[in-house]
Design a protein around this motif. Structure first.
Motif, short mmCIF file in Angstrom:
data_model
loop_
_atom_site.label_atom_id
_atom_site.label_comp_id
_atom_site.label_asym_id
_atom_site.label_seq_id
_atom_site.Cartn_x
_atom_site.Cartn_y
_atom_site.Cartn_z
N ALA A 37 -48.78 4.22 -29.15
CA ALA A 37 -49.13 2.82 -29.35
C ALA A 37 -48.59 1.98 -28.19
CB ALA A 37 -48.57 2.32 -30.68
N HIS A 38 -47.38 2.30 -27.72
CA HIS A 38 -46.84 1.61 -26.55
C HIS A 38 -47.72 1.90 -25.32
CE1 HIS A 38 -44.22 -0.10 -23.67
NE2 HIS A 38 -43.72 1.04 -23.22
N GLY A 39 -48.17 3.16 -25.23
CA GLY A 39 -49.07 3.54 -24.13
C GLY A 39 -50.35 2.72 -24.17
N GLN A 40 -50.86 2.47 -25.36
CA GLN A 40 -52.10 1.69 -25.46
C GLN A 40 -51.88 0.26 -24.98
OE1 GLN A 40 -54.07 1.74 -29.27
NE2 GLN A 40 -55.84 0.69 -28.42
N GLU A 41 -50.69 -0.31 -25.32
CA GLU A 41 -50.39 -1.67 -24.81
C GLU A 41 -50.35 -1.67 -23.29
OE1 GLU A 41 -46.65 -2.69 -26.55
OE2 GLU A 41 -47.51 -2.64 -28.58
N LEU A 42 -49.68 -0.64 -22.75
CA LEU A 42 -49.62 -0.55 -21.28
C LEU A 42 -51.02 -0.46 -20.69
CD1 LEU A 42 -46.74 2.03 -20.66
CD2 LEU A 42 -46.89 -0.31 -19.78
N PHE A 43 -51.87 0.35 -21.34
CA PHE A 43 -53.24 0.52 -20.84
C PHE A 43 -53.95 -0.83 -20.85
CE2 PHE A 43 -57.66 1.49 -20.71
CZ PHE A 43 -57.74 2.61 -19.91
N GLN A 44 -53.79 -1.55 -21.97
CA GLN A 44 -54.45 -2.84 -22.10
C GLN A 44 -53.99 -3.79 -20.98
OE1 GLN A 44 -56.92 -3.21 -24.17
NE2 GLN A 44 -57.22 -5.26 -23.31
N ALA A 45 -52.71 -3.73 -20.64
CA ALA A 45 -52.17 -4.65 -19.64
C ALA A 45 -52.52 -4.23 -18.22
CB ALA A 45 -50.66 -4.74 -19.80
N ARG A 46 -52.51 -2.92 -17.93
CA ARG A 46 -52.60 -2.49 -16.53
C ARG A 46 -53.93 -1.85 -16.15
NH1 ARG A 46 -46.81 -0.90 -15.53
NH2 ARG A 46 -47.45 -0.40 -13.42
N CYS A 47 -54.71 -1.41 -17.12
CA CYS A 47 -55.88 -0.61 -16.78
C CYS A 47 -57.19 -1.20 -17.31
CB CYS A 47 -55.75 0.81 -17.33
SG CYS A 47 -54.06 1.46 -17.33
N ALA A 48 -57.08 -2.03 -18.36
CA ALA A 48 -58.28 -2.45 -19.10
C ALA A 48 -59.19 -3.37 -18.30
CB ALA A 48 -57.88 -3.11 -20.41
N GLY A 49 -58.66 -3.98 -17.23
CA GLY A 49 -59.50 -4.84 -16.40
C GLY A 49 -60.61 -4.04 -15.72
N CYS A 50 -60.37 -2.76 -15.51
CA CYS A 50 -61.37 -1.92 -14.84
C CYS A 50 -62.01 -0.92 -15.79
CB CYS A 50 -60.74 -1.16 -13.69
SG CYS A 50 -60.16 -2.22 -12.34
N HIS A 51 -61.23 -0.37 -16.73
CA HIS A 51 -61.73 0.73 -17.57
C HIS A 51 -62.08 0.28 -18.98
CE1 HIS A 51 -60.78 4.09 -14.88
NE2 HIS A 51 -59.65 3.46 -14.57
N THR A 52 -63.10 0.92 -19.55
CA THR A 52 -63.45 0.71 -20.95
C THR A 52 -62.91 1.87 -21.79
OG1 THR A 52 -65.45 -0.56 -20.59
CG2 THR A 52 -65.40 0.76 -22.59
N ILE A 53 -62.37 1.53 -22.97
CA ILE A 53 -62.18 2.54 -24.01
C ILE A 53 -62.86 1.95 -25.24
CG2 ILE A 53 -60.54 3.80 -25.46
CD1 ILE A 53 -58.67 3.88 -23.08
N ARG A 54 -64.02 2.49 -25.59
CA ARG A 54 -64.79 1.92 -26.69
C ARG A 54 -63.98 1.95 -27.98
NH1 ARG A 54 -68.92 5.77 -26.75
NH2 ARG A 54 -68.27 6.61 -24.74
N GLY A 55 -64.07 0.89 -28.75
CA GLY A 55 -63.31 0.82 -29.99
C GLY A 55 -61.97 0.11 -29.78
N THR A 56 -61.63 -0.24 -28.52
CA THR A 56 -60.41 -1.01 -28.25
C THR A 56 -60.81 -2.25 -27.45
OG1 THR A 56 -59.85 -0.17 -26.05
CG2 THR A 56 -59.21 1.21 -27.93
#
Ligand code: HEC
Length: 355
Positions: free
Chosen positions: A268-287
């Motif tokens: 869950a902490h990893g998902q927060e990090l992803f949202q902050a650092r990676c989500a501007g470029c990458h999609t994960i459907r359902g998030t």
């Protein structure tokens, strides 16, 4: 200086000659052996056809190669015969006596070459026509968009399942033609799966089409074949041909959104990090991650390779890639991202949930 070679020179020359022969034998052996790259994919794949869009062009390639080689062999033979004949003649008879004989050779040569060239042209046109369109209507249409330096593959909605997109791995059902609509997001690239079809360019602002069909299940390697910048050579992809049931199962799974992370605190902490650092470029459907300029990572772990064929898809390579993208693919459009070791393990735990 210009005397006869002494023994030392002779043996030096002999050693050089035998080294050259050994080197050329090694080269020949290397050329004849099936080529494999680091991941074991054969690089001589263009010599084997895996479907009806590729077989006619491969046969044409062999026929044209055979024609060119026989032209070279015939000319070389005639030249050797002509030289040998002249050498046997007395010197004063060597000047041309009668031009009509020489001209007859030229007429015959021109005639034979023209017939051979026209036959090659006719065969080429027939081949182009036979691979222009499949004999049956394609069962599936995919949109492939080339990016610097990866491939986005869009599957349309089907049987109530939503549309989805994947990166660098194209699944198709075997034994049926698949239409590929080709686009480019930036510069000119070319889509090429040598075992399945000839190459087709992807051009910004233009839509090209291509069709592929695989006779047997398997993995067929593809490669960008139009120089498109620094990482052109690392712009590979794979076509995975599956029987209908396996393909349908794959398609159903890919259309699903990612499984939500709830119980695992690290992930869950990893998902927060992803949202902050990676989500501007990458999609994960359902998030909430819905970036559009990079590979869709919803089912990241279902892929065999990452970074357009640059690495096999293992948890270790995923982390290597994230931390050192610029070292692995210099100039690629993903930055190298500095992570502390606790961030790395959280992110890894999260990425591991993306089946
Ligand atoms: C500035 C945009 C950007 C950011 C930010 C970014 N990426 Fe990427 N990422 C890309 C691009 C572009 C590629 C494709 C690169 C290539 O193959 O040339 C990529 C590729 C990947 C891949 C390989 C996917 C595949 O199937 O080939 C993974 C995994 C990945 N990124 C994870 C991450 C993670 C995790 C983060 C955050 C820590 C992140 N990225 C941040 C742009 C970005």
């Amino acid at each position: 200086m210009h005397g006869r070679p002494n023994n030392a020179e002779r043996s030096g020359a002999a050693a050089r000659a035998s080294r050259a022969m050994a080197a050329s034998a090694a080269w020949t052996a290397a050329l004849m052996a099936p080529h494999r790259d680091a991941r074991g994919a054969p690089l001589d794949y263009f010599l084997h056809a895996g479907g009806p869009a590729a077989a006619p062009s491969m046969h044409l390639g062999w026929a044209l190669a055979a024609l060119s080689m026989s032209v070279i062999a015939i000319i070389a033979l005639l030249l050797v015969l002509a030289i040998a004949r002249r050498r046997r003649m007395p010197v004063d008879a060597r000047l041309p006596q009668d031009e009509t004989v020489a001209l007859r050779w030229i007429y015959a040569g021109t005639g034979i070459s023209s017939v051979a060239l026209f036959a090659a042209l006719a065969y080429t046109l027939v081949t182009l026509d036979s691979v222009a369109a499949p004999s049956r209507a394609p069962a599936l249409t995919l949109t492939v968009t080339a990016y610097d330096w990866w491939w986005k593959v869009d599957y349309a909605e089907a049987g109530g399942a939503p549309a989805f997109s994947v990166a660098n791995e194209i699944h198709i059902p075997v034994g049926t033609p698949v239409k590929i609509v080709l686009k480019s997001a930036d510069v000119i690239h070319a889509f090429w799966v040598p075992q399945l079809a000839g190459k087709t360019q992807t051009i910004p602002g233009q839509i090209n089409e291509q069709w592929i069909e695989a006779d047997a299940p398997g993995v067929y390697r593809g490669q960008c074949s139009q120089f498109c910048g620094a990482q052109h050579a690392h712009m590979a992809f794979e076509v995975v041909a599956q029987d209908a049931a396996a393909f349908d199962a794959w398609r159903r799974e890919q259309a699903q959104p990612a499984v939500r992370v709830t119980a695992d605190a690290l992930a869950a902490h990893g998902q927060e990090l992803f949202q902050a650092r990676c989500a501007g470029c990458h999609t994960i459907r359902g998030t909430e991650a819905n970036g559009a300029q990079a590979p869709d990572l919803t089912h990241l772990n279902s892929r065999r390779l990452i970074a357009a064929g640059a690495l096999t898809n293992t948890p270790g390579h995923q982390l290597d890639w994230i931390r050192h993208a610029q070292r692995i693919k210099p100039d690629s459009l993903m930055p190298s991202i500095a992570l502390t070791s606790s961030e790395a393990s959280a992110l890894s735990a999260y990425l591991a949930t993306l089946h």
